[in-house]
Design an enzyme around this catalytic site. Structure first.
Site, PDB file in Angstrom:
ATOM      1  N   SER A   1     -51.312 -65.126   1.989  1.00  0.00           N
ATOM      2  CA  SER A   1     -51.106 -66.438   1.346  1.00  0.00           C
ATOM      3  C   SER A   1     -49.693 -66.905   1.640  1.00  0.00           C
ATOM      4  O   SER A   1     -48.763 -66.084   1.715  1.00  0.00           O
ATOM      5  CB  SER A   1     -51.285 -66.297  -0.164  1.00  0.00           C
ATOM      6  OG  SER A   1     -50.733 -67.416  -0.837  1.00  0.00           O
TER       7      SER A   1
ATOM      8  N   TYR B   1     -50.260 -61.708  -7.991  1.00  0.00           N
ATOM      9  CA  TYR B   1     -50.949 -62.121  -6.758  1.00  0.00           C
ATOM     10  C   TYR B   1     -49.967 -62.197  -5.588  1.00  0.00           C
ATOM     11  O   TYR B   1     -50.254 -61.711  -4.490  1.00  0.00           O
ATOM     12  CB  TYR B   1     -51.599 -63.485  -7.009  1.00  0.00           C
ATOM     13  CG  TYR B   1     -52.214 -64.170  -5.813  1.00  0.00           C
ATOM     14  CD1 TYR B   1     -53.550 -63.973  -5.494  1.00  0.00           C
ATOM     15  CD2 TYR B   1     -51.479 -65.066  -5.035  1.00  0.00           C
ATOM     16  CE1 TYR B   1     -54.131 -64.637  -4.419  1.00  0.00           C
ATOM     17  CE2 TYR B   1     -52.045 -65.733  -3.966  1.00  0.00           C
ATOM     18  CZ  TYR B   1     -53.368 -65.515  -3.660  1.00  0.00           C
ATOM     19  OH  TYR B   1     -53.941 -66.173  -2.595  1.00  0.00           O
TER      20      TYR B   1
HETATM   21  C1  4PL Z   1     -48.847 -72.668  -2.262  1.00  0.00           C
HETATM   22  O1  4PL Z   1     -52.666 -68.622  -2.393  1.00  0.00           O
HETATM   23  O2  4PL Z   1     -50.419 -70.423  -1.439  1.00  0.00           O
HETATM   24  C2  4PL Z   1     -51.274 -72.210  -5.012  1.00  0.00           C
HETATM   25  C3  4PL Z   1     -53.125 -70.439  -5.251  1.00  0.00           C
HETATM   26  N1  4PL Z   1     -50.262 -72.680  -4.242  1.00  0.00           N
HETATM   27  O3  4PL Z   1     -53.433 -69.368  -4.355  1.00  0.00           O
HETATM   28  C4  4PL Z   1     -52.606 -69.425  -3.294  1.00  0.00           C
HETATM   29  C5  4PL Z   1     -49.964 -72.101  -3.075  1.00  0.00           C
HETATM   30  C6  4PL Z   1     -52.002 -71.123  -4.606  1.00  0.00           C
HETATM   31  C7  4PL Z   1     -50.682 -71.010  -2.614  1.00  0.00           C
HETATM   32  C8  4PL Z   1     -51.707 -70.532  -3.432  1.00  0.00           C
END
Ligand code: 4PL
Length: 246
Positions: free
Chosen positions: A139, A152
């Site tokens: 992510s 997370y």
């Molecule tokens: C920038 O991986 O990468 C919200 C929620 N905002 O799960 C994510 C950003 C989220 C993200 C993610």
């Protein structure tokens, strides 16, 4: 393109969101896809949509016995494993003062324990053939330090660094391991949390405007999963309309 003809692929988290979109693309390009998800009916629906010889399988990727059984079944059915896409993950929205140890463990269990078990078993199958493509979904929150998901963010940082180490270990077997860092993406999971209200904020930080969709993540995954990406391993790529540069 038909880059995956004759290839056998597992996609975890394949019932919905990014995992489902990846499974459908690999299938469309000729792979025999094993669509794996905790939600067995959803996995079956993805396999049904792909058609051909693709199969949906119910599996909790964080359950060692279930993962062992999954790989034994796939080896029996297909004889090998070429591609492993780890897209199964929990996306929490929990403010820091409410992150209990149980909540921390719930996220680590799937996002890291599950990744470990799938890579452990999957790479054993790949090593038998001296070929493999592992692509793990991290992510871009690992760079942004996105709020309300500290556990997370920690788990997804682990996904990235685990991939670097695994790439070293598996290079001798011609198995590549690469990581995709999507930005906020419009999935069922995100829609169930207040993260769904962050699209406009995130868009402000993007070089290219718009809301990320699962289909926007797929091409980069398919490239890493392709045969011609053989000279690329241990790498990570942000797929987020240019929000993160590195
Ligand atoms: C920038 O991986 O990468 C919200 C929620 N905002 O799960 C994510 C950003 C989220 C993200 C993610």
């Amino acid at each position: 393109m038909q880059r995956f003809t004759g290839r056998v692929a597992i996609v975890t988290g394949a019932a919905q969101g990014i995992g489902r979109a990846i499974a459908e693309r690999l299938g469309k390009e000729g792979a025999q896809v094993f669509a794996v998800d905790l939600n067995g009916a959803g996995a079956a629906a993805t396999a049904e949509a792909i058609g051909g010889n693709s199969t949906g399988l119910q599996c909790d990727v964080a359950e060692p016995d279930a993962v062992a059984r999954l790989h034994a079944d796939i080896e029996k059915a297909a004889g090998k494993l070429d591609i492993l896409i780890n897209a199964a993950g929990i996306v929490p929205f929990v403010p820091w003062d409410q992150v209990t140890f149980e909540e921390w463990r719930r996220v680590m269990r799937v996002n890291l324990d599950g990744l470990f078990l799938m890579c452990r078993a999957g790479s054993d199958l790949m090593r038998k053939k001296n070929y493999g493509r592992i692509v793990n979904i991290s992510s871009n929150s690992i760079f942004a330090g996105t709020p309300n998901m500290a556990h997370y963010v920690a788990s997804k940082g682990g996904v990235l660094t685990f991939g670097r180490a695994l790439a070293t270990e598996l290079g001798a077997y011609k198995i590549t391991v690469n990581t995709i860092c999507p930005g906020l993406t419009d999935t069922e999971t995100v829609q169930k949390t207040p993260h769904k209200d962050a699209f406009d904020f995130v868009e402000m930080l993007q070089a290219i405007k718009g809301h990320g969709k699962p289909q926007d993540i797929v091409p980069a995954v398919a490239f890493f999963a392709s045969e011609e990406a053989h000279w690329i391993t241990g790498q990570a790529l942000s797929v987020d309309a240019g929000m993160i540069r590195w």
